[in-house]
Design a protein around this motif. Structure first.
Motif, PDB file in Angstrom:
ATOM      1  N   ARG A 158       0.821  -1.223   0.000  1.00  0.00           N
ATOM      2  CA  ARG A 158       0.000   0.000   0.000  1.00  0.00           C
ATOM      3  C   ARG A 158       0.855   1.273   0.000  1.00  0.00           C
ATOM      4  O   ARG A 158       0.325   2.368  -0.245  1.00  0.00           O
ATOM      5  N   LEU A 159       2.129   1.142   0.273  1.00  0.00           N
ATOM      6  CA  LEU A 159       3.016   2.322   0.179  1.00  0.00           C
ATOM      7  C   LEU A 159       3.490   2.413  -1.268  1.00  0.00           C
ATOM      8  O   LEU A 159       4.603   2.016  -1.606  1.00  0.00           O
ATOM      9  N   ASP A 160       2.629   2.927  -2.130  1.00  0.00           N
ATOM     10  CA  ASP A 160       2.878   2.775  -3.566  1.00  0.00           C
ATOM     11  C   ASP A 160       2.764   4.080  -4.340  1.00  0.00           C
ATOM     12  O   ASP A 160       2.313   4.098  -5.476  1.00  0.00           O
ATOM     13  N   THR A 161       3.208   5.174  -3.724  1.00  0.00           N
ATOM     14  CA  THR A 161       3.108   6.437  -4.465  1.00  0.00           C
ATOM     15  C   THR A 161       4.484   7.026  -4.769  1.00  0.00           C
ATOM     16  O   THR A 161       5.468   6.760  -4.077  1.00  0.00           O
ATOM     17  N   LEU A 162       4.487   7.793  -5.832  1.00  0.00           N
ATOM     18  CA  LEU A 162       5.615   8.662  -6.137  1.00  0.00           C
ATOM     19  C   LEU A 162       5.359   9.932  -5.339  1.00  0.00           C
ATOM     20  O   LEU A 162       4.422  10.679  -5.631  1.00  0.00           O
ATOM     21  N   VAL A 163       6.166  10.165  -4.336  1.00  0.00           N
ATOM     22  CA  VAL A 163       5.891  11.250  -3.383  1.00  0.00           C
ATOM     23  C   VAL A 163       6.265  12.609  -3.963  1.00  0.00           C
ATOM     24  O   VAL A 163       5.560  13.588  -3.793  1.00  0.00           O
ATOM     25  N   THR A 171      15.977  14.159  -8.767  1.00  0.00           N
ATOM     26  CA  THR A 171      15.741  13.195  -7.698  1.00  0.00           C
ATOM     27  C   THR A 171      14.237  12.935  -7.620  1.00  0.00           C
ATOM     28  O   THR A 171      13.432  13.762  -8.052  1.00  0.00           O
ATOM     29  N   ALA A 172      13.900  11.786  -7.078  1.00  0.00           N
ATOM     30  CA  ALA A 172      12.498  11.442  -6.877  1.00  0.00           C
ATOM     31  C   ALA A 172      12.372  10.667  -5.580  1.00  0.00           C
ATOM     32  O   ALA A 172      13.246   9.864  -5.244  1.00  0.00           O
ATOM     33  N   VAL A 173      11.295  10.928  -4.852  1.00  0.00           N
ATOM     34  CA  VAL A 173      11.008  10.200  -3.619  1.00  0.00           C
ATOM     35  C   VAL A 173       9.943   9.159  -3.937  1.00  0.00           C
ATOM     36  O   VAL A 173       8.840   9.511  -4.368  1.00  0.00           O
ATOM     37  N   LEU A 174      10.291   7.897  -3.756  1.00  0.00           N
ATOM     38  CA  LEU A 174       9.348   6.812  -4.055  1.00  0.00           C
ATOM     39  C   LEU A 174       9.079   6.002  -2.806  1.00  0.00           C
ATOM     40  O   LEU A 174      10.006   5.712  -2.030  1.00  0.00           O
ATOM     41  N   GLN A 175       7.833   5.605  -2.624  1.00  0.00           N
ATOM     42  CA  GLN A 175       7.531   4.765  -1.468  1.00  0.00           C
ATOM     43  C   GLN A 175       8.008   3.336  -1.695  1.00  0.00           C
ATOM     44  O   GLN A 175       8.122   2.863  -2.831  1.00  0.00           O
ATOM     45  N   ALA A 176       8.234   2.660  -0.566  1.00  0.00           N
ATOM     46  CA  ALA A 176       8.933   1.368  -0.604  1.00  0.00           C
ATOM     47  C   ALA A 176       8.157   0.272  -1.315  1.00  0.00           C
ATOM     48  O   ALA A 176       8.753  -0.629  -1.915  1.00  0.00           O
ATOM     49  N   GLY A 177       6.826   0.335  -1.270  1.00  0.00           N
ATOM     50  CA  GLY A 177       6.056  -0.768  -1.826  1.00  0.00           C
ATOM     51  C   GLY A 177       5.800  -0.682  -3.319  1.00  0.00           C
ATOM     52  O   GLY A 177       5.191  -1.580  -3.907  1.00  0.00           O
ATOM     53  N   LEU A 178       6.289   0.385  -3.940  1.00  0.00           N
ATOM     54  CA  LEU A 178       6.102   0.541  -5.394  1.00  0.00           C
ATOM     55  C   LEU A 178       6.821  -0.569  -6.139  1.00  0.00           C
ATOM     56  O   LEU A 178       8.032  -0.727  -6.004  1.00  0.00           O
ATOM     57  N   ARG A 179       6.095  -1.297  -6.959  1.00  0.00           N
ATOM     58  CA  ARG A 179       6.771  -2.263  -7.825  1.00  0.00           C
ATOM     59  C   ARG A 179       7.487  -1.534  -8.949  1.00  0.00           C
ATOM     60  O   ARG A 179       7.075  -0.448  -9.374  1.00  0.00           O
ATOM     61  N   ALA A 180       8.578  -2.129  -9.431  1.00  0.00           N
ATOM     62  CA  ALA A 180       9.440  -1.441 -10.399  1.00  0.00           C
ATOM     63  C   ALA A 180       8.684  -0.958 -11.632  1.00  0.00           C
ATOM     64  O   ALA A 180       8.886   0.188 -12.070  1.00  0.00           O
ATOM     65  N   GLY A 207      11.514  -0.662  -2.108  1.00  0.00           N
ATOM     66  CA  GLY A 207      12.032  -0.966  -0.776  1.00  0.00           C
ATOM     67  C   GLY A 207      12.897  -2.213  -0.781  1.00  0.00           C
ATOM     68  O   GLY A 207      13.934  -2.267  -0.114  1.00  0.00           O
ATOM     69  N   GLY A 208      12.465  -3.202  -1.535  1.00  0.00           N
ATOM     70  CA  GLY A 208      13.250  -4.435  -1.635  1.00  0.00           C
ATOM     71  C   GLY A 208      14.594  -4.194  -2.302  1.00  0.00           C
ATOM     72  O   GLY A 208      15.630  -4.723  -1.871  1.00  0.00           O
ATOM     73  N   VAL A 272      12.335   6.020  -0.319  1.00  0.00           N
ATOM     74  CA  VAL A 272      13.704   6.149  -0.794  1.00  0.00           C
ATOM     75  C   VAL A 272      13.766   7.333  -1.743  1.00  0.00           C
ATOM     76  O   VAL A 272      12.910   7.456  -2.621  1.00  0.00           O
ATOM     77  N   THR A 273      14.748   8.209  -1.549  1.00  0.00           N
ATOM     78  CA  THR A 273      14.978   9.281  -2.510  1.00  0.00           C
ATOM     79  C   THR A 273      16.075   8.821  -3.467  1.00  0.00           C
ATOM     80  O   THR A 273      17.148   8.413  -3.032  1.00  0.00           O
ATOM     81  N   LEU A 274      15.751   8.889  -4.737  1.00  0.00           N
ATOM     82  CA  LEU A 274      16.637   8.311  -5.744  1.00  0.00           C
ATOM     83  C   LEU A 274      17.045   9.330  -6.784  1.00  0.00           C
ATOM     84  O   LEU A 274      16.243  10.193  -7.178  1.00  0.00           O
ATOM     85  N   ARG A 275      18.267   9.215  -7.230  1.00  0.00           N
ATOM     86  CA  ARG A 275      18.714   9.946  -8.411  1.00  0.00           C
ATOM     87  C   ARG A 275      17.999   9.338  -9.620  1.00  0.00           C
ATOM     88  O   ARG A 275      17.976   8.113  -9.773  1.00  0.00           O
ATOM     89  N   VAL A 276      17.381  10.185 -10.443  1.00  0.00           N
ATOM     90  CA  VAL A 276      16.735   9.689 -11.671  1.00  0.00           C
ATOM     91  C   VAL A 276      17.439  10.279 -12.889  1.00  0.00           C
ATOM     92  O   VAL A 276      18.220  11.225 -12.764  1.00  0.00           O
ATOM     93  N   ARG A 277      17.183   9.695 -14.031  1.00  0.00           N
ATOM     94  CA  ARG A 277      17.786  10.190 -15.277  1.00  0.00           C
ATOM     95  C   ARG A 277      16.696  10.390 -16.322  1.00  0.00           C
ATOM     96  O   ARG A 277      15.648   9.755 -16.254  1.00  0.00           O
TER      97      ARG A 277
END
Lengths: 521, 521
Positions: A158-163, A171-180, A207-208, A272-277
């Motif tokens: 249920r933690l499945d949003t792009l924050v 950068t992008a903040v993604l919730q842990a339960g988001l599938r790739a 998250g995984g 997780v905050t991630l570097r995006v391209r």
């Protein structure tokens, strides 16, 4: 929906859904039958017939959990619990197929957000109930089978949003339960990509990836997942840790790196905050042939060290090339290298890399070999099911080593597996993640199951792990430690570091509820 | 010889030796005198006249230390102890110049190797004597001034060998006490370089780089020092930790990252395995001019995010450009960008980067501007001494932030400093370390010393640090935490992480001897 996407009764003990199941190519099936003693597998026990003991949690615990996440999100139905009882290693699947499911969680708890995760940990700490964080359920190293007798699964779906997306800083903040795939879809709306494409891509979660230090097939270009992480939020029994606030920092130890790879034993990563391209405008895949694995390794090393670096760089050894050719109808011998290029304008890199590959003995075999790999990049775990169905045993293991050690690691691990399986085995290997100082090595083993396939594999896997350790390589490049690699992990980091890790765990998780038996020796 | 290389009586309280001292250009001295109220500094107290209390260590402790390292390597002479009493921040130098030396170590202990370091920690743990690991002595954040009343300095200068080079994997094992120029010399014999060139290059050591997460002027091309580390050996009171054995690993938390940046509080780093690169065949430096810092930042971000990435990339703001121009006789306004390129063949990169810079409003100002920077790349700390001699006060501070926050961080920190120094100050800034997601910001402050220069700077620095924190940036990009940034560091990582760090320290250093008062809040 996790990796056990199949709703049909017998299909739960396999990777993915019936619609994307793969069939072994005839030529490969024939080859297998010639070299291995295939044993028709026992019938798969349907999920509905699997015996799962009733949930034994106290009413008070269940009530407290329901109070936190809402009634509908504490699931105690037997089928749901059985589906969360283990990961996707071949031993896991073989047990599941026979209905010998590992001790199932008492409940599947589905928090909605970080605050609920913190509260769930609090309830579980107070009641001494172990917690297994669950993303896509794709662990192949026993990462979901704790030693605790009473545990709940904390399903993060249920933690499945792009924050948030910061297009300037990328950068992008993604919730842990988001599938790739969903993460990719959401980022694509902003014109961005992670470029993180591991074999578990279809099911695994953000998250995984963080909790296991995942590495994707395009790591040569996009980096490992841990390279992409600029910040993390972690729920621990001690409270919330939020670390990382700058592109780089000299402010003390990098505490992100304590939670990355912690496999749910130190806390539950919630975003997780991630570097995006930017999404690449172009992509090009092609194949090259080398006379030998040694020759191919040399060329791959040149590209990894001096560039230009393709986005995907993958070199199969002679056996893997032969088996792959048997499946595809190609049969030109030697070793196949696949190079993939993604970016705004890939042609100059393609040409410059081609110069290096040709100068080191490579022969181009065309774009189709590359596209073939790209089309089938997620097939291996589906083919494993097909192999199990056909009466074979198939499993994988992996490591990484410095360049100077790589040929010896390849030879020793291969030999250790062959020695441990004296009635014959196919041992395939490839390099698929490269660094300036070394590379990964990924082995696929196909053999007869014999009367005790799990016991036999346990012996062979131990021999391979011993060979990895003896050759100075790491026990895992991207699968993680889980329960299966714990002993070798302990030896790899040494007694003082093991005690340190235990002290960290004792501090963050005083009740010892977080994934007990996983990772921490 | 550490950074206080000067043997002459009055020269010990300055950076480096008399032979490489720098003189302020006349034009700069005139500019300063126009804008600041210069105050002739008090005379420097010669080292021989500095009052250092006698060594108060028990004979038993001294005997035990001598037993470990040999009689000649436990130094209790007052001068040696005074030279190790503090680092090289401006407040450190001002105190030293006045003879108000910080509490000196009781002894300077010089172990020969890792085993001796372990034994020294054992002796000190048993006797409750604090330990300050000492490399080049170049800390500018109070990293060498513990809160302990009784401490010894562990000088690592005898650990000065290149232990091993693996030319295939491109790794090298270097001992912690190796100074950067000597490390470069030893690696060059094998055709390799680290490419790690911080401003402290002439004096700083391999161990110090690791313990403080140093970042060099060529970080755009070679990466930060922590990026280069593949393995570490650390002596702790609990024994030896040796972590890192592969180019990359998913085997649990990355424990290297707990010791990198630990500033001697968790252990003493005794050797480091580093990724090395071939010595570059070519290098080229050049200057570009931008109308404004904002325009320059945009161009720098384009190169950092989409390439091609120069090896050195440095953008001065308007004030720094103006002051630099006053010194060099140039005066073309706007902002100066210096781009440096190193490699086997730099011309294609130079040309491609030039295209990007020009497309974003840059005007080339020629190679001389680049060479001028290169010739003077280590000058700043020498010029600080010259400024102090001339009756000014000068100090630096730095941070890093995501690209989207960088303009605001620049403006807020600048304003905070100006507000805190109402009788006038020059605040110069530059970006000199770039990443895909953001960059560093380095500020130089020149002002009148006033009657209480240390107290005044303390106030201004606190205001700047508050502004950094309020803008969401990190309290340090490469200077480290030391004693000076401890409070802001604690706020940056938060209570749960602070407690975690304390637990880690309590476990590894139960007697609390390792650099007490440094880093750990």
């Amino acid at each position: 929906m996790d990796v056990r996407g199949e709703a049909s009764p017998a299909g739960w003990a396999r990777w993915g859904t019936a619609t994307n199941a793969k069939v072994l190519p005839d030529s490969a099936a024939k080859l297998l039958a010639q070299v291995l003693d295939l044993t028709p597998p026992p019938p798969v026990v349907p999920l509905a017939e699997v015996a799962v003991p009733e949930c034994e949690l106290d009413g008070a615990v269940l009530a407290a959990l329901r109070q936190v996440v809402g009634d509908g999100h504490v699931v105690t139905a037997a089928e749901a619990r059985a589906r969360h009882a283990s990961g996707m290693s071949t031993p896991d699947l073989l047990r599941d197929r026979r209905g010998h499911v590992r001790p199932a969680p008492q409940a599947v708890v589905r928090p909605a957000d970080h605050t609920e995760v913190v509260s769930v940990l609090d309830v579980c700490s107070r009641h001494g109930v172990a917690v297994v964080p669950f993303g896509g359920g794709t662990s192949v190293v026993g990462g979901l089978t704790p030693t605790a007798t009473r545990h709940v699964t904390v399903d993060l779906s249920r933690l499945d949003t792009l924050v948030a997306v910061d297009p300037v800083s990328r950068t992008a903040v993604l919730q842990a339960g988001l599938r790739a795939p969903r993460a990719a879809e959401l980022l694509a709306e902003h014109g961005f990509t992670l470029g993180h494409v591991p074999q578990s891509y279809e099911y695994a979660t953000i998250g995984g990836f963080a909790a296991t230090r995942s590495s994707g097939q395009a790591s040569a270009g996009y980096g490992r997942f841990d390279d992409m992480v600029t910040a993390l939020t972690v729920a621990t029994p001690r409270g919330t840790v939020r670390v990382g606030r700058a592109p780089a920092s000299a402010a003390g130890p990098d505490l992100r790196q304590l939670f990355l790879g912690s496999e749910g034993t130190l806390g539950v990563i919630t975003d997780v905050t991630l570097r995006v391209r930017p999404l690449p405008a172009r992509s090009h895949y092609e194949g090259w042939r080398f006379e030998s694995f040694a020759a191919g390794l040399h060329a791959v090393r040149r590209l990894a060290q001096d560039g230009p670096r393709p986005t995907v760089l993958r070199l199969s050894d002679e056996v893997e090339t032969m088996i792959g050719a048997a499946g595809s109808g190609r049969s030109d011998g030697g070793c196949l290298l696949v190079a993939g290029y993604e970016g705004a304008d890939v042609q100059p890199t393609v040409e410059a890399a081609a110069g290096v590959l040709a100068a080191h003995g490579g022969t181009p075999v065309g774009a189709e070999a590359g596209r073939h790999w790209e089309r089938h990049r997620f097939d291996a775990p589906y083919l494993r099911d097909a192999l199990l169905d056909a009466g074979a045993f198939a499993e994988t293991l992996e490591t990484a080593a410095y360049w100077s050690a790589l040929p010896e690691v390849h030879a020793r691990v291969r030999q250790a597996i062959l020695d441990a399986l004296p009635d014959g085995a196919l041992v395939l290997a490839h390099v698929s993640h490269v660094y300036e100082t070394g590379a990964s090595l990924y082995f696929t083993v196909i053999c007869s199951p014999g009367p005790d396939p799990i016991g036999r594999w346990h012996t062979a896997k131990a021999a391979a792990s011993d060979a990895i350790a003896a050759a100075g390589a790491t026990i895992t490049h991207h699968h993680g430690v889980g329960a299966d690699h714990r002993a070798w992990y302990a030896a790899e980091i040494g007694d003082v570091a093991v005690d340190l890790l235990r002290a960290v765990k004792r501090h963050l998780d005083p009740a010892g509820i977080l994934n007990p038996g996983i990772l921490v020796p």
